[in-house]
Scaffold this motif. Structure first.
Motif, PDB file in Angstrom:
ATOM      1  N   VAL A  16     -57.749  12.548 -55.948  1.00  0.00           N
ATOM      2  CA  VAL A  16     -57.988  12.245 -54.533  1.00  0.00           C
ATOM      3  C   VAL A  16     -56.647  11.855 -53.920  1.00  0.00           C
ATOM      4  O   VAL A  16     -55.956  10.964 -54.425  1.00  0.00           O
ATOM      5  N   CYS A  17     -56.268  12.534 -52.844  1.00  0.00           N
ATOM      6  CA  CYS A  17     -55.006  12.273 -52.153  1.00  0.00           C
ATOM      7  C   CYS A  17     -55.314  11.701 -50.772  1.00  0.00           C
ATOM      8  O   CYS A  17     -55.973  12.362 -49.960  1.00  0.00           O
ATOM      9  N   VAL A  89     -53.775   9.611 -55.553  1.00  0.00           N
ATOM     10  CA  VAL A  89     -52.451   9.621 -54.924  1.00  0.00           C
ATOM     11  C   VAL A  89     -52.622   9.034 -53.530  1.00  0.00           C
ATOM     12  O   VAL A  89     -53.377   9.574 -52.713  1.00  0.00           O
ATOM     13  N   GLY A  90     -51.949   7.931 -53.260  1.00  0.00           N
ATOM     14  CA  GLY A  90     -52.111   7.280 -51.961  1.00  0.00           C
ATOM     15  C   GLY A  90     -50.780   6.999 -51.307  1.00  0.00           C
ATOM     16  O   GLY A  90     -49.914   6.323 -51.883  1.00  0.00           O
ATOM     17  N   ARG A 115     -55.020   7.674 -63.528  1.00  0.00           N
ATOM     18  CA  ARG A 115     -53.627   7.617 -63.099  1.00  0.00           C
ATOM     19  C   ARG A 115     -53.584   7.364 -61.591  1.00  0.00           C
ATOM     20  O   ARG A 115     -54.330   7.975 -60.835  1.00  0.00           O
ATOM     21  N   LEU A 116     -52.690   6.469 -61.200  1.00  0.00           N
ATOM     22  CA  LEU A 116     -52.571   6.037 -59.812  1.00  0.00           C
ATOM     23  C   LEU A 116     -51.141   6.229 -59.350  1.00  0.00           C
ATOM     24  O   LEU A 116     -50.199   5.750 -59.986  1.00  0.00           O
ATOM     25  N   VAL A 117     -50.986   6.947 -58.234  1.00  0.00           N
ATOM     26  CA  VAL A 117     -49.677   7.110 -57.613  1.00  0.00           C
ATOM     27  C   VAL A 117     -49.675   6.320 -56.303  1.00  0.00           C
ATOM     28  O   VAL A 117     -50.465   6.606 -55.401  1.00  0.00           O
ATOM     29  N   LEU A 118     -48.815   5.329 -56.225  1.00  0.00           N
ATOM     30  CA  LEU A 118     -48.652   4.533 -55.008  1.00  0.00           C
ATOM     31  C   LEU A 118     -47.374   5.002 -54.334  1.00  0.00           C
ATOM     32  O   LEU A 118     -46.275   4.814 -54.870  1.00  0.00           O
ATOM     33  N   VAL A 275     -44.861  13.899 -59.043  1.00  0.00           N
ATOM     34  CA  VAL A 275     -46.292  13.603 -59.023  1.00  0.00           C
ATOM     35  C   VAL A 275     -47.048  14.516 -59.971  1.00  0.00           C
ATOM     36  O   VAL A 275     -47.905  14.078 -60.759  1.00  0.00           O
ATOM     37  N   ALA A 276     -46.745  15.802 -59.924  1.00  0.00           N
ATOM     38  CA  ALA A 276     -47.451  16.770 -60.755  1.00  0.00           C
ATOM     39  C   ALA A 276     -47.272  16.481 -62.239  1.00  0.00           C
ATOM     40  O   ALA A 276     -48.240  16.509 -63.021  1.00  0.00           O
TER      41      ALA A 276
END
Length: 280
Positions: A16-17, A89-90, A115-118, A275-276
């Protein structure tokens, strides 16, 4: 709430982006194209933005409401096709929503956030940056053309870092809508409800400080592997806060992009690849 989907809708790996305060889900087109062969990419237009409905009461343009909408969306996605791996991804506001979703045990998620991308956001949001955003949020007029709108948006968005004219035009295209419904050749206005600015305008520095304590509590409870992206020139996420985030809670891995402020748009190749690689 509208959302955009990329990739195989039956893929059990979902990312989810979620976009920033005044943006919309099509911001992630370039990233989604890279991820789509490997996972199902879902990019919502947070309520009040893009193709989503506007709220009757602008006081509800708040992070807890947005997080509840995301839980409802994930339940719908799970009903369509089971989710076994869930990533997030936020960017900016989207990262704060991610803190709420990933930092609370017992939420009705189809799977824990893995996995969380801030993206250029953390528990401490600089007050000066909020004031800067408040100077333009909700105050746009009409534009005669997409190019004019793109130029006006660039004037307040140089912190996004270098973009080619085509890249910026692509990012701007979904930021506007016809001022008069059914007249696509007429003047344009920004896609969002200008009243999303009202909760920000009502925020006090004291309330913002109290919110930081809550956000740190959420951050410290995150169990997902976490990647923290930061524009090296960001005025919203300081280097000190970013370093603190590497030392507590999920001990985020920090990656900075030189020549970029708030916030990296995840359009540049190095940003997308970072990110990928993390998600794959």
């Amino acid at each position: 709430m509208a959302y955009w989907q990329w990739g195989d809708t039956g893929n059990p790996h979902v990312v989810v982006c979620v976009h920033g305060l005044s943006r919309q889900g099509r911001d992630f087109d370039a990233l989604a194209r890279m991820l789509a062969p490997h996972m199902r990419v879902v990019c919502p237009d947070v309520v009040g933005r893009g193709r989503s409905d506007w709220l009757a009461d602008p006081a509800h343009y708040q992070i807890p409401v947005y997080a509840a909408d995301m839980l409802a969306m994930l339940a719908q996605l799970q009903a369509q096709s089971p989710i076994s791996r869930l990533d997030w991804v936020g960017t900016s506001m989207g990262g704060l929503i991610g803190l709420v979703v990933a930092g609370q045990a017992g939420l009705p998620l189809p799977a824990p956030v893995r996995r969380l991308v801030l993206n250029d956001v953390g528990p401490v949001v600089q007050w000066d940056a909020l004031q800067r955003i408040g100077t333009y949020l909700g105050k746009s007029g009409t534009f005669a053309s997409l190019e004019q709108a793109a130029s006006a948006m660039w004037a307040v968005s140089t912190g996004f870092g270098p973009h080619s004219p085509q890249q910026w035009l692509d990012l701007s295209r979904h930021m506007v809508r016809p001022a008069v419904t059914g007249e696509p050749e007429g003047p344009l206005v920004l896609h969002y409800d200008p009243r999303i600015a009202e909760p920000l305008g009502a925020l006090t520095q004291q309330a913002a400080g109290q919110g930081e304590a809550v956000l740190w509590q959420l951050y410290d409870r995150i169990e997902a592997a976490t990647l923290l992206l930061r524009g090296a020139d960001s005025d919203l996420l300081t280097r000190a806060t970013a370093e603190q985030m590497t030392e507590r809670g999920p001990r985020a891995r920090l990656l900075e992009f030189p020549g970029v402020g708030h916030a990296p748009t995840l359009v540049a190749d190095d940003q997308r690849q970072a990110v990928a690689e993390f998600l794959k």
